[in-house]
Design a protein around this motif. Sequence first.
Motif, short mmCIF file in Angstrom:
data_model
loop_
_atom_site.label_atom_id
_atom_site.label_comp_id
_atom_site.label_asym_id
_atom_site.label_seq_id
_atom_site.Cartn_x
_atom_site.Cartn_y
_atom_site.Cartn_z
N ALA A 338 62.27 -1.69 10.47
CA ALA A 338 61.65 -2.19 11.69
C ALA A 338 61.01 -3.33 11.90
O ALA A 338 61.07 -4.34 12.47
CB ALA A 338 60.95 -1.35 11.64
N THR A 339 60.03 -3.43 10.20
CA THR A 339 59.32 -4.62 10.26
C THR A 339 59.67 -5.50 9.49
O THR A 339 60.34 -4.85 7.91
CB THR A 339 58.53 -4.75 10.22
OG1 THR A 339 58.05 -4.06 9.30
CG2 THR A 339 57.58 -4.09 11.03
N LEU A 340 60.36 -6.77 8.75
CA LEU A 340 61.38 -7.75 7.96
C LEU A 340 59.82 -7.63 7.62
O LEU A 340 59.22 -8.42 7.21
CB LEU A 340 61.30 -9.00 8.46
CG LEU A 340 62.64 -8.86 7.58
CD1 LEU A 340 63.80 -8.39 7.19
CD2 LEU A 340 63.26 -10.43 8.31
N ASP A 341 59.92 -8.20 5.52
CA ASP A 341 58.69 -8.20 4.70
C ASP A 341 59.42 -10.04 4.91
O ASP A 341 60.74 -10.31 4.70
CB ASP A 341 59.92 -7.97 3.67
CG ASP A 341 58.85 -8.42 1.93
OD1 ASP A 341 57.76 -8.03 2.11
OD2 ASP A 341 59.83 -8.90 1.78
N PRO A 342 58.02 -10.76 4.73
CA PRO A 342 58.26 -12.43 5.09
C PRO A 342 58.82 -12.92 3.86
O PRO A 342 59.49 -14.78 4.16
CB PRO A 342 56.69 -12.66 4.58
CG PRO A 342 56.18 -11.39 4.86
CD PRO A 342 57.02 -10.09 4.32
N ARG A 426 71.41 -18.31 10.99
CA ARG A 426 70.02 -18.72 10.19
C ARG A 426 69.70 -20.13 11.50
O ARG A 426 68.86 -20.10 10.89
CB ARG A 426 70.22 -18.97 9.09
CG ARG A 426 70.73 -17.61 8.22
CD ARG A 426 70.61 -17.69 7.03
NE ARG A 426 71.19 -16.78 5.95
CZ ARG A 426 70.63 -16.24 4.71
NH1 ARG A 426 71.06 -17.71 4.12
NH2 ARG A 426 70.80 -15.21 3.65
N ALA A 427 70.57 -20.53 11.34
CA ALA A 427 70.38 -21.84 12.40
C ALA A 427 69.71 -21.43 13.16
O ALA A 427 68.82 -22.44 14.29
CB ALA A 427 71.51 -22.65 12.18
N ALA A 428 69.67 -20.68 14.21
CA ALA A 428 69.26 -20.60 15.02
C ALA A 428 67.99 -19.16 15.19
O ALA A 428 68.09 -18.68 15.42
CB ALA A 428 70.30 -19.38 16.45
N SER A 429 67.10 -20.01 14.03
CA SER A 429 66.54 -18.61 13.51
C SER A 429 66.39 -17.60 12.92
O SER A 429 65.19 -16.56 14.48
CB SER A 429 65.46 -19.09 14.90
OG SER A 429 65.37 -20.97 14.31
N ILE A 430 67.56 -16.61 13.84
CA ILE A 430 67.69 -15.82 13.49
C ILE A 430 68.33 -14.94 12.19
O ILE A 430 68.82 -15.57 11.50
CB ILE A 430 69.11 -14.93 14.58
CG1 ILE A 430 68.68 -14.80 15.96
CG2 ILE A 430 68.92 -12.94 14.29
CD1 ILE A 430 69.89 -14.95 16.47
N PRO A 431 67.23 -14.27 11.28
CA PRO A 431 67.50 -13.76 9.84
C PRO A 431 68.59 -13.06 9.66
O PRO A 431 69.02 -12.52 10.35
CB PRO A 431 66.61 -12.77 9.71
CG PRO A 431 65.09 -13.08 10.60
CD PRO A 431 65.99 -13.27 11.62
N ALA A 432 69.02 -13.50 9.55
CA ALA A 432 70.64 -12.84 8.64
C ALA A 432 71.15 -12.93 7.93
O ALA A 432 70.67 -13.27 6.50
CB ALA A 432 72.08 -13.77 9.66
N ARG A 433 71.91 -11.80 6.96
CA ARG A 433 73.58 -12.10 6.20
C ARG A 433 73.75 -11.45 6.15
O ARG A 433 75.05 -11.07 7.05
CB ARG A 433 72.27 -11.50 4.62
CG ARG A 433 72.40 -9.75 4.94
CD ARG A 433 70.81 -8.31 4.80
NE ARG A 433 70.91 -7.38 4.98
CZ ARG A 433 69.90 -6.32 4.72
NH1 ARG A 433 69.13 -6.63 3.94
NH2 ARG A 433 69.62 -5.17 5.05
N LEU A 465 67.20 -7.79 14.12
CA LEU A 465 66.38 -8.22 15.35
C LEU A 465 65.35 -7.26 15.63
O LEU A 465 64.94 -6.07 14.94
CB LEU A 465 67.50 -7.53 16.85
CG LEU A 465 68.87 -8.59 16.22
CD1 LEU A 465 69.36 -7.78 17.48
CD2 LEU A 465 68.55 -9.95 16.80
N ALA A 466 64.54 -7.75 16.62
CA ALA A 466 62.75 -7.83 16.59
C ALA A 466 63.15 -6.30 16.88
O ALA A 466 63.89 -5.76 18.26
CB ALA A 466 61.68 -8.42 17.34
N GLY A 467 62.58 -5.14 16.55
CA GLY A 467 62.55 -3.73 17.13
C GLY A 467 63.58 -2.81 16.86
O GLY A 467 63.65 -1.45 16.54
N ARG A 468 64.60 -3.53 16.46
CA ARG A 468 65.71 -2.77 15.99
C ARG A 468 65.73 -2.76 14.43
O ARG A 468 67.25 -2.53 13.43
CB ARG A 468 67.31 -3.18 16.72
CG ARG A 468 67.01 -3.29 18.29
CD ARG A 468 67.93 -3.68 19.22
NE ARG A 468 69.22 -3.29 18.52
CZ ARG A 468 69.93 -4.23 19.83
NH1 ARG A 468 69.42 -5.19 20.35
NH2 ARG A 468 71.07 -4.40 19.41
#
Lengths: 657, 326
Positions: A338-342, A426-433, A465-468
Amino acid sequence: MKPMQPLTPAQFDLTAASICAAVLPHLWRLPWLFSTPILILLIGRWLQRRRGGARLPTWIKLPLILLFPVLIIFHYGNIFGREPGAALACAMLALKLVETESRRDARAAICFASFVLMSALLFANSLGFTLLLFAALTLLLAAMRELEPRAADASVQNRRATVTVDLRSGAIALAAAVPLAVCVFVFLPRLGSPLWGAPDDTSARTGLGDRMAPGSVQQLLIDDSPAFRVSFDGPLPPRAELYWRGPVLWYFDGTTWTRPGYLASNRGAADLQTATPTIAYDVSLEPTDRRWLLALDMPVAAPDNAVRGADMTLVSRTPVDRLLRYHAVSAPKYRLDATLDPQQRALALELPPGLDPQARALAQRWRSELRSDDVIIRAALDLFHKEFFYTLNAPLLGRDSVDDFLFDTRRGFCEHFASAFTFLMRAASIPARVVTGYQGGYFNAAGDYLVVRQSDAHAWSEVWLAGRGWVRVDPTAAVSPQRVQLGARAAAGARAPWYQADWLQLLRNRLDVVNRFWNDAIVQFNALRQQSLLTPFGIAKADYVDLMWTLIGASSVLLGLFAWWVLRAPRTAADPLDAAYARLRRKLDRAGAPSLATEGPLTLAARGEDHWPGNRALQRLFANYVGLRYAGALSSTQAVREFARAVAALRLRAHKP
Amino acid sequence: MTTSRLAPVATTPPLEPELAAALARALQQVNNVVLGKNPQVRLAFACFLAGGHLLIEDLPGVGKTTLAHALAATLDLSFQRVQFTSDLLPSDIIGVSVYERERAAFKFHPGPLFAQLVLADEINRATPKTQSALLEAMQEQQVTVDGITHGLPSPFFVVATQNPLDLAGTYPLPDSQLDRFMLRISLDYPDRDAERALLAAADRREVIGHLQPCLDNAQILAVRAAAAQVLASPALIDYVQALLAASRSHADIRVGLSPRAGLALLNAARACAVLAGRSYCVPEDVQQVFAGVAAHRLIPGSASNRTRDQLAAALLTQVAVRQAIA
């Protein structure tokens, strides 16, 4: 000293054939450096002998004997171990044929050949291969029989008939050994490792790697061998949920996605919240030589002897170098991190500097125009959906692989889509893998299990995604929903080659049930299984000594029974005419016309006519028996065989007095 | 019903068709005279065809003489009957040399033995000396008088009879002498129907007087040659040997069958096969003649209360036709 008994041509040919049969299972995996000279030796020797060539002088044989060890040390570095050992054994066996002149030589050669043959099981132990070895073993036993001295008049002059008789006796000998083999299989004390446990082949096996480069999945898509098999405790989940999670890839260098090594063990406790219902299942993973384990999204816990990485990748503590069975539980409904490690966030946003400017520009435009992450994802999927094609024949991509794919070729399969989508996010600043693994599988109704093949390999994305938390997005599904519904090949619309015709697929899936049984029951038979097999018989805890005594006792009983049977069987029962006539009498007996041993055939014929008037077949049988047995027509084995066949074909209605 | 593709095993009949027909006619003709005695008549024929001699052991008046007469008439054999008595001398049956004055030499006058079929009636009434003379002649098929050997006619067939009950003042044949007879049969009373036919029909002697010969001497020799040619396969010889062995190891038998008995068994079985129109022997042939060949040769043990006939029958029910599949 006994004089040397030279080999007849038939004996030599059978010996040569046995040696070839023993070497062949090795030949396909021996380096050409060995396989070529061995083949030349075998064929050359056969031709030389056929031409009636003389015995080879020592000055030729000696260098040959020295040559092979030198070659082996040259190639493998030493002479010990499985690979060099097998190569040496094959070479020495071929050399043995070169010097085989007498019966004694041939016997020694065949005994050694059976050892070489069995050593092939150190390299492969599938059902088909084992059966093949049994066939070869039959040949070896047939050759052994041919080497037996026998009365000159008893031997059939016809060469083909001789070989047939030999092969039949070889098969009988093999069948007679089955009870003893079963006994040894069950009772021989096991070490903890499975049957034929041996240091494994280091040569690469196909399977998922820890990297994804263009074309790497494509290699798998054309490989139909099973990757793993799954039996579910409950019902089969819907196909769209069958995402088998493998290695998660974070790093992208512009062409290849890779995985940071430390993530495997780092921070084992991930923040995973799951909802019921969960799915429980058993996986039998074919050997991969890697450490990935596969599980459905998301594994609730790591199986025994494995750890769960921070990105939910299951990693075994030891490489999977043999069939591995594990139990797993997964939750299809979950919330991960739910929270992403920096540290993870940084990793999930990292892009290769300077590459793919067009894609970056597009993503940044989306970011500035569109308000939320959801809409950006939708925009990317829409883009794929509208203008892209799913195909297994993707064109090659250049240095800016994402740009080339997005704006130029626009055709590809899962790895292209997963790669491009993750890049855009990633280019749109959404963390992805990128997540690699398998999707779907074939449900084998006959065996009630799911078989997942290498061709089911797949790649998809996860975005945070924040919260999800981490959410699975399969961009390939946007382009080609069938990929998820039907499978990769069907989605690509590729015409199936002949070897993948429907009936063949069906046959293969049926066969897979047998293979699975073989894997489970035979190859995986280890100390634990042995114990569980013995427990119902009151042997709660059998140590090696108990097992050894049981083995000795059981095999002695079996051998004793066998000896009793062999000694008891009257020798003359081998006479086919007597056997067939005895069968005829048994048939009459069962049909209600019992006879005494002291009654002659004509008496029985008259009784038969009494009981079954007008049965000409029966009368003909008796007439023929009398003719063969008493009228001197016995010379014809053909007639005896026909008589036996006619007796077998005789049907009598039960006689009611 | 099963349709069998099995090809029949080809065998050749032992006799030419006319010869076979003549033989069948001869058998039939004797059966018409000696009513209701098919098996015995068959055995008598087998004995004759195998070149043996026949011993009929029975009560008076059951048709022994009739059988001998009918055989002689049917087979076109010269016939002599000798009634054996205690004062019969060897020369009475063999013949004597008489000095003839006009030729100044001895001339041999052949006795009744010089016939093709000799009926030696009540052989056990003669003295052992006379019996021996007869048996020697049977064996050698020749007699020697005063140093001169006279051959007996061929075919030469002796039918001897013996009354087993009336033993007073008789000299029963010793066991060793019994061995000279290939077959021993007993005729026994006829069954009801046969006896009725016998009583109702014309006198047997008259019937015999009207009999036509069915086979001439040459034909008889041909049939005998064919009988000698009949195949006894290894399997059949196995069976004969098994029977011989069983007779020697049987608990109730003191002396078993001799090799000569085995040979007689095989030859009689061969003749039987010819009568059945086969050129090879089957176990049934052996079984048919076994009691006739074996019973009078078996010597029961002292503890046994079984007759020789019972012992012979016991052997048959004890020996498997084929050892391997017993």
